[in-house]
Design a protein around this motif. Structure first.
Motif, PDB file in Angstrom:
ATOM      1  N   UNK A   1      -6.661  14.439   2.710  1.00 41.35           N
ATOM      2  CA  UNK A   1      -5.747  14.236   1.579  1.00 41.35           C
ATOM      3  C   UNK A   1      -4.604  13.279   1.914  1.00 41.35           C
ATOM      4  N   UNK A   2      -4.380  13.023   3.189  1.00 44.31           N
ATOM      5  CA  UNK A   2      -3.295  12.096   3.564  1.00 44.31           C
ATOM      6  C   UNK A   2      -3.665  10.650   3.270  1.00 44.31           C
ATOM      7  N   UNK A   3      -4.953  10.352   3.379  1.00 46.50           N
ATOM      8  CA  UNK A   3      -5.388   8.964   3.203  1.00 46.50           C
ATOM      9  C   UNK A   3      -5.108   8.475   1.776  1.00 46.50           C
ATOM     10  N   UNK A   4      -4.402   7.388   1.695  1.00 41.88           N
ATOM     11  CA  UNK A   4      -3.997   6.864   0.390  1.00 41.88           C
ATOM     12  C   UNK A   4      -2.676   7.450  -0.105  1.00 41.88           C
ATOM     13  N   UNK A   5      -2.158   8.439   0.627  1.00 46.32           N
ATOM     14  CA  UNK A   5      -0.875   9.043   0.217  1.00 46.32           C
ATOM     15  C   UNK A   5       0.197   8.849   1.298  1.00 46.32           C
ATOM     16  N   UNK A   6      -0.072   7.971   2.245  1.00 44.58           N
ATOM     17  CA  UNK A   6       0.880   7.782   3.349  1.00 44.58           C
ATOM     18  C   UNK A   6       2.273   7.425   2.825  1.00 44.58           C
ATOM     19  N   UNK A   7       2.304   6.651   1.733  1.00 48.19           N
ATOM     20  CA  UNK A   7       3.592   6.199   1.183  1.00 48.19           C
ATOM     21  C   UNK A   7       4.380   7.351   0.554  1.00 48.19           C
ATOM     22  N   UNK A   8       3.725   8.487   0.327  1.00 45.84           N
ATOM     23  CA  UNK A   8       4.418   9.633  -0.283  1.00 45.84           C
ATOM     24  C   UNK A   8       5.069  10.552   0.751  1.00 45.84           C
ATOM     25  N   UNK A   9       4.796  10.292   2.033  1.00 48.14           N
ATOM     26  CA  UNK A   9       5.346  11.157   3.094  1.00 48.14           C
ATOM     27  C   UNK A   9       6.821  10.838   3.305  1.00 48.14           C
ATOM     28  N   UNK A  10       7.667  11.848   3.055  1.00 50.17           N
ATOM     29  CA  UNK A  10       9.129  11.649   3.158  1.00 50.17           C
ATOM     30  C   UNK A  10       9.697  12.206   4.461  1.00 50.17           C
ATOM     31  N   UNK A  11       9.014  13.188   5.032  1.00 49.91           N
ATOM     32  CA  UNK A  11       9.504  13.812   6.271  1.00 49.91           C
ATOM     33  C   UNK A  11       8.314  14.116   7.177  1.00 49.91           C
ATOM     34  N   UNK A  12       8.570  14.042   8.480  1.00 49.51           N
ATOM     35  CA  UNK A  12       7.577  14.480   9.456  1.00 49.51           C
ATOM     36  C   UNK A  12       8.270  15.475  10.380  1.00 49.51           C
ATOM     37  N   UNK A  13       7.712  16.682  10.470  1.00 44.30           N
ATOM     38  CA  UNK A  13       8.314  17.741  11.282  1.00 44.30           C
ATOM     39  C   UNK A  13       7.307  18.185  12.337  1.00 44.30           C
ATOM     40  N   UNK A  14       7.751  18.278  13.565  1.00 46.98           N
ATOM     41  CA  UNK A  14       6.895  18.817  14.631  1.00 46.98           C
ATOM     42  C   UNK A  14       7.429  20.186  15.023  1.00 46.98           C
TER      43      UNK A  14
END
Lengths: 86, 312
Positions: free
Chosen positions: B65-78
């Motif tokens: 589901x991430x493919x094609x939606x990379x531009x919608x990612x606002x935060x990355x949390x580890x």
């Protein structure tokens, strides 16, 4: 058949082995955690040593902290959870 | 309402029997026997020669589901069990973000200090951040997984062995899939000294089952549900016996707690819930519209007990 009295006696024999010190006067009413300072690891060692001594397997699936309250409560648990030969 | 848009995990193929780790961890044969017989641990997953980036990359590869939606990612949390997961100056999460083509300005940060319950904290934090300023369709990428690269990161004394693997999920502030109905946390700062003090460790062991059960109950009540309706509990993979104890306290059937990976994989840091999510789906334990629980206890500097109720 292993009676509860026999189990109490065997547990008392094994206490010095797992606690690595002399333990005198232990009986069914002796508090394992509070009076003798058994912890979760030495408690489990005691159960596994007991298996070896008895030549029987003990189901540990339902073994809980309450079962380690006294020598007698542990003996009762073991009596109810003996499986086939180890 | 926070929801999990997609969930994925990755387990490397390597397995190491716990007996093989005894020497480096200073465990006696009796201690290993107890781990196997009582705690139900047997093998742990290892990615020999692989890096943390490899593990995280593997988990994200499953997020179709991430493919094609990379531009919608606002935060990355580890989400991390341990504060330090790689030697300085490595930064595998940022490397991964670059590989994925995420916007270079996207905030990337770690979430920790809830030890192995930090994964749930990360989901909650991601949902709240997106609700505050995410915008339409915005997503957060939550990552979990660590390398067992030090003795401290290889085992929890007397409780568990860590396995290498990773999990990833896309969180949205609203949505119909795996909606977060509630989140409850019990932070117990008094256990700050568990690692150094036998008395504190003994007390921690004494309250562990009750405290974890209580936070599960609190989350279920907060969701306005009863425990009978919960179709599955996705646990942290600490060991079998700890969860059997929680089941006894709750009166919850242990066969609905997803402990499948405890004997063959070990405790995959904060990624257990993502791994167990897949297994619960495969076992048919997650049913559309029905609630399930993700729960964990974390012990480090202080203890954390946490539970989250989600609706599949």
């Amino acid at each position: 058949m292993t009676s509860c009295d026999q189990l109490v006696s065997t547990i008392c024999e094994l206490l010095p082995v797992v606690l690595k010190r002399e333990v005198s006067g232990a009986d069914a009413g002796t508090a394992l955690l509070d009076a003798l300072g058994l912890n979760s690891t030495t408690g489990l060692e005691l159960v596994l040593e007991l298996e070896e001594r008895l030549g029987l397997e003990i189901s540990v699936e339902d073994l809980g902290r309450d079962d380690f309250a006294t020598v007698g409560s542990l003996a009762a648990y073991v009596a109810d959870h003996l499986l086939a030969d180890a | 309402m926070t929801s999990l848009f997609a969930v994925s995990d990755h387990l490397p193929s390597g397995r190491v029997p716990i007996e093989a780790l005894a020497g480096e961890l200073g465990l006696t044969p009796m201690q290993v026997r107890i781990f196997r017989r009582y705690h139900g641990l047997g093998e742990v997953s290892r990615d020999e020669g692989g890096s943390l980036l490899d593990l995280l990359r593997g988990a994200v590869a499953g997020l179709a589901a991430l493919r094609g939606r990379e531009h919608l990612v606002r935060y990355v949390l580890h989400a991390r069990s341990f504060p330090t997961v790689v030697p300085y100056p490595h930064d595998p999460v940022r490397e991964l973000c670059a590989e994925l083509g995420l916007d270079a300005g996207v905030p990337v940060f770690s979430v920790g200090h809830h030890a192995c319950a930090s994964g749930l904290l990360a989901i909650d934090a991601a949902g709240r951040l997106l609700a505050a300023d995410g915008g339409p369709g915005a997503l957060a990428l939550v990552l979990a997984g660590e390398k067992a690269f030090t003795p401290e990161a290889a085992a929890v004394p007397g409780s568990s062995f860590f396995g290498e693997g990773a999990g990833a999920c896309l969180v949205s502030a609203s949505g119909g899939r795996d909606r977060v109905l509630s989140y409850a946390v019990d932070l117990r700062g008094e256990f700050d000294t568990v690692a150094d003090c036998a008395e504190s460790e003994s007390e921690f062991q004494r309250i562990y089952g009750e405290a974890l059960a209580a936070v599960v109950r609190a989350a279920v009540e907060r969701a306005g549900l009863s425990l009978e309706r919960v179709t599955a509990v996705l646990p942290h993979n600490v060991n079998r016996v700890a969860w059997h104890q929680v089941c006894r306290v709750l009166g919850y059937p242990r066969e609905r707690v997803v402990l499948d990976h405890v004997p063959t994989v070990g405790h995959v840091f904060c990624a257990d819930h993502f791994l167990n999510h897949r297994t619960a789906r495969q076992r048919g334990l997650l049913r559309p519209g029905e609630p399930y629980v993700m729960a964990a206890a974390g012990a480090g500097r202080g203890a954390t007990f946490a539970a989250m109720v989600l609706q599949h």
